[in-house]
Design an enzyme around this catalytic site. Structure first.
Site, PDB file in Angstrom:
ATOM      1  N   GLU A 295       0.716  -1.269  -0.029  1.00 21.31           N
ATOM      2  CA  GLU A 295       0.136  -0.095  -0.131  1.00 21.31           C
ATOM      3  C   GLU A 295       1.018   1.227  -0.127  1.00 21.31           C
ATOM      4  OE1 GLU A 295      -3.677   0.031   0.119  1.00 21.31           O
ATOM      5  OE2 GLU A 295      -3.405  -2.125  -0.451  1.00 21.31           O
TER       6      GLU A 295
ATOM      7  N   HIS B 118      -4.938   1.680   7.082  1.00 24.28           N
ATOM      8  CA  HIS B 118      -3.631   1.929   6.905  1.00 24.28           C
ATOM      9  C   HIS B 118      -2.679   2.604   8.106  1.00 24.28           C
ATOM     10  CE1 HIS B 118      -4.467   2.941   2.509  1.00 24.28           C
ATOM     11  NE2 HIS B 118      -4.011   1.668   2.650  1.00 24.28           N
TER      12      HIS B 118
ATOM     13  N   CYS C 226      -2.970  11.277   3.531  1.00 26.80           N
ATOM     14  CA  CYS C 226      -3.417  10.176   2.434  1.00 26.80           C
ATOM     15  C   CYS C 226      -3.236  10.982   0.976  1.00 26.80           C
ATOM     16  CB  CYS C 226      -4.772   9.956   2.476  1.00 26.80           C
ATOM     17  SG  CYS C 226      -5.091   8.614   3.916  1.00 26.80           S
TER      18      CYS C 226
HETATM   19  N1  SUO Z   1      -5.249   6.414   1.970  1.00 24.28           N
HETATM   20  C1  SUO Z   1      -6.479   6.482   1.895  1.00 24.28           C
HETATM   21  C2  SUO Z   1      -7.118   5.732   0.968  1.00 24.28           C
HETATM   22  C3  SUO Z   1      -8.746   5.864   0.864  1.00 24.28           C
HETATM   23  C4  SUO Z   1      -9.179   4.962  -0.273  1.00 24.28           C
HETATM   24  N2  SUO Z   1     -10.481   4.945  -0.389  1.00 24.28           N
HETATM   25  C5  SUO Z   1     -11.372   4.472  -1.243  1.00 24.28           C
HETATM   26  O1  SUO Z   1     -10.859   4.083  -2.200  1.00 24.28           O
HETATM   27  C6  SUO Z   1     -12.765   4.735  -1.415  1.00 24.28           C
HETATM   28  C7  SUO Z   1     -13.253   4.741  -2.777  1.00 24.28           C
HETATM   29  C8  SUO Z   1     -14.894   4.627  -2.599  1.00 24.28           C
HETATM   30  O2  SUO Z   1     -15.464   3.935  -1.795  1.00 24.28           O
HETATM   31  O3  SUO Z   1     -15.700   5.049  -3.680  1.00 24.28           O
HETATM   32  C9  SUO Z   1      -8.800   3.515   0.353  1.00 24.28           C
HETATM   33  O4  SUO Z   1      -9.648   2.891   0.756  1.00 24.28           O
HETATM   34  O5  SUO Z   1      -7.726   2.926  -0.197  1.00 24.28           O
END
Ligand code: SUO
Length: 445
Positions: free
Chosen positions: A174, A250, A368
């Site tokens: 990640e 994370h 983020c």
């Molecule tokens: N570092 C923050 C990352 C947030 C990201 N959210 C998303 O992808 C949500 C997209 C949605 O639900 O439409 C994730 O979880 O990887």
């Protein structure tokens, strides 16, 4: 040579929407099907970038991805014209279409892991795009991410680019959301701190029970090898599996570090006292930890407010600033903790609050949204200067957003062929503004 920390924020793409795609990410799940405002999201992100630039920080911009991702939809068997591909996906597989429309590349903390040249064997800055294997909508980012990073850091004398790790759960990576670099001065060899959710090749180790551990120890070890890091410059730690189950998907939802400071919750890591000791030793004994007790801020408060998804910045005048989202001010316990912290004599001197609600509603806070790249003066001069934030770029990008973005988007709009046209024409213009060349699949056919 003097060195600096640059922050490269992801520009929010024109299809920003709430599709509830991230199991284990509480905000993403809670806001599924809400109306999004892509224009506001992009402007909120730009305002943060401009503010950091105004503080004297080096600020860069990373371009978003091409969405809807017609090329992935074709790989999955949808055929015909682009409009037919969209219509067929909307009819037969709306959730796959939603995944192929996410603007999730805005969270550039997940774009890659970056090792500054002072840490690497060959003296170059190393980049490995994160494979983001755990979530389908994110696993389709790394190829274009790699091209955008190469177009942003193209000088081979200074920058080395690796492909993403193998795209299987064993090497779930990640990126910088689970990686922090500690140092005394940015230009000196530092300690790279890799935090993982589970060990893939050792079933006897603890792991979360409810939500996925997206990142493995083996992924971090592979990145450290590829980047040529020395053993004494690396520390690994396992995230507390219980907090993953409480929504800490994370490590940057529960800890943030900069230079010789670690700011974290007391429940962030498994065997936390050993982790602190190992870091302190690796830092030659000069290391400061600001540990927030659960009695003052619960893990639930941290997840809701994103207290630790903050940016811990060394300002040019030497003060340490914590950049936090507005949700921290709205949480009584978090805000009272922060007020105490700011007025106390600890290492954090000042707070700055930003409204990032559009991103926050999908689980992405200030940290983020940025990828940190520590660079010396020669490297700073060598990266693509068209991506460096300044007053002119800020107004150009604001104008670009105003002209191309919608202020309202729902899942039902994702199949609108007009959205695809709008998105591609916006990105085509953006690659010229940022001088990136043809990084998008639609520009390469
Ligand atoms: N570092 C923050 C990352 C947030 C990201 N959210 C998303 O992808 C949500 C997209 C949605 O639900 O439409 C994730 O979880 O990887």
């Amino acid at each position: 040579m003097k060195a600096f920390e640059a922050n490269f924020d992801g520009l929010v793409g024109p299809t920003h929407n709430y599709s509830g795609l991230s199991f284990g990410n509480v905000a993403s799940q809670n806001n599924q099907a809400n109306v999004s405002n892509p224009k506001l999201a992009a402007l909120q992100g730009l305002a943060k970038m401009k503010a950091l630039h105004d503080m004297g920080m080096v600020q860069g911009v990373l371009a978003p991805q091409e969405r809807p991702d017609i090329f992935t939809l074709r790989r999955l068997g949808f055929t015909g014209s682009d409009t037919e591909v969209l219509a067929a996906a909307a009819k037969d597989a709306p959730r796959i279409l939603a995944a192929c429309c996410s603007a999730s590349s805005m969270w550039t903390a997940n774009a890659a892991t970056v090792s500054p040249s002072a840490d690497t064997a060959d003296g170059k800055v190393h980049f490995t795009p994160a494979n983001l294997t755990n979530k389908f909508h994110r696993s389709i980012e790394h190829e274009t991410t790699g091209r955008i990073l190469q177009a942003t850091f193209s000088d081979e004398k200074h920058f080395a680019h690796h492909p993403a790790l193998p795209g299987v759960e064993h090497f779930g990576d990640e990126g910088a959301a689970n990686h922090t670099r500690f140092c005394h001065e940015y230009g000196e060899a530092g300690v790279e701190f890799f935090v993982y959710g589970r060990a893939a090749f050792d079933g006897s180790r603890p792991a979360p029970q409810k939500y996925p551990a997206r990142h493995t120890l083996e992924a971090s070890e592979a990145v450290a090898r590829n980047h040529g890091l020395s053993d004494k410059g690396v520390v690994y730690a396992q995230q507390n599996p219980d907090v993953i189950d409480e929504g800490v998907f994370h490590n940057d939802v529960i800890a943030v570090g900069n230079r010789d400071i670690l700011f974290c919750h007391e429940r962030a890591f498994l065997d936390q006292s050993a982790v602190k000791q190992e870091l302190t030793e690796a830092m030659g004994g000069r290391f400061r930890v600001v540990e927030v007790p659960a009695s003052q801020v619960s893990v639930q408060d941290a997840v809701q407010s994103y207290l630790f998804n903050s940016q811990l910045l060394s300002l040019p005048d030497g003060r340490t600033l914590l950049v936090i989202p507005e949700e921290c001010r709205n949480n009584e316990r978090v805000w009272s903790y922060l007020t105490e912290l700011e007025s106390g004599d600890g290492p954090i001197d000042a707070l700055q609050v930003f409204d990032l609600k559009q991103s926050m509603s999908n689980g992405g806070g200030p940290a983020c949204l940025r990828l940190r790249v520590a660079m010396n003066e020669a490297e700073l001069a060598a990266f693509n200067q068209s991506t460096r934030m300044n007053d002119t770029l800020y107004s150009t990008l604001n104008d670009w957003v105003e002209r191309h973005y919608r202020d309202r988007l729902l899942e039902a709009d994702l199949a609108d062929p007009q959205l695809l046209i709008e998105s591609r024409s916006a990105l085509d213009e953006l690659t010229q503004i940022l001088n990136l060349g043809s990084v998008y699949p639609f520009q390469r056919v």
